[in-house]
Design a protein around this motif. Sequence first.
Motif, PDB file in Angstrom:
ATOM      1  N   THR A  30       0.736  -1.273   0.099  1.00  0.00           N
ATOM      2  CA  THR A  30       0.132  -0.037  -0.055  1.00  0.00           C
ATOM      3  C   THR A  30       0.816   1.288   0.236  1.00  0.00           C
ATOM      4  O   THR A  30       2.064   1.155   0.298  1.00  0.00           O
ATOM      5  N   THR A  31       0.378   2.304  -0.403  1.00  0.00           N
ATOM      6  CA  THR A  31       0.957   3.733  -0.163  1.00  0.00           C
ATOM      7  C   THR A  31      -0.041   4.809   0.274  1.00  0.00           C
ATOM      8  O   THR A  31      -1.176   4.502   0.158  1.00  0.00           O
ATOM      9  N   ARG A  32       0.356   5.832   0.937  1.00  0.00           N
ATOM     10  CA  ARG A  32      -0.251   7.089   1.000  1.00  0.00           C
ATOM     11  C   ARG A  32       0.073   8.096   0.409  1.00  0.00           C
ATOM     12  O   ARG A  32      -0.306   9.421   0.638  1.00  0.00           O
ATOM     13  N   ASP A  33       1.063   7.865  -0.496  1.00  0.00           N
ATOM     14  CA  ASP A  33       1.483   8.921  -1.432  1.00  0.00           C
ATOM     15  C   ASP A  33       0.766   9.397  -2.805  1.00  0.00           C
ATOM     16  O   ASP A  33       1.341  10.016  -3.659  1.00  0.00           O
ATOM     17  N   VAL A  34      -0.205   8.699  -2.927  1.00  0.00           N
ATOM     18  CA  VAL A  34      -1.124   8.958  -4.417  1.00  0.00           C
ATOM     19  C   VAL A  34      -2.453   9.562  -4.297  1.00  0.00           C
ATOM     20  O   VAL A  34      -2.599  10.609  -4.875  1.00  0.00           O
ATOM     21  N   LEU A  35      -3.214   9.002  -3.356  1.00  0.00           N
ATOM     22  CA  LEU A  35      -4.530   9.435  -3.436  1.00  0.00           C
ATOM     23  C   LEU A  35      -4.832   9.780  -1.837  1.00  0.00           C
ATOM     24  O   LEU A  35      -4.404   9.279  -0.954  1.00  0.00           O
ATOM     25  N   CYS A  36      -5.824  10.755  -1.804  1.00  0.00           N
ATOM     26  CA  CYS A  36      -6.338  11.123  -0.313  1.00  0.00           C
ATOM     27  C   CYS A  36      -7.352  10.112   0.053  1.00  0.00           C
ATOM     28  O   CYS A  36      -7.904   9.368  -0.934  1.00  0.00           O
TER      29      CYS A  36
END
Length: 89
Positions: A30-36
């Motif tokens: 997972t990432t938190r760097d692309v979509l709010c």
Amino acid sequence: MNCCVLCKSQLSEHEKPEHILLDAFGGRKTTRDVLCSVCNNKMGAGPDKDLAESVAPLRTIANLKSGSRKKAPSLHEKPASGDSYDLGH
């Protein structure tokens, strides 16, 4: 700091994690760097859900678990779309 690629809002460390590859496709990272979180929820309830449901028969045939290790859908489960599968022929 990064911005959401869809709405351009500033992202924070408190965003809901987004799967890089859909969970239904076996994605675990997972990432938190692309979509709010708001856009992530909209995508998850719309196109991501539709795409995941469209490959459900293939997951069933191949007995593929999701990234969160959920087992493949049963042949007897109806998809949310209401369609049915006849995999016996």
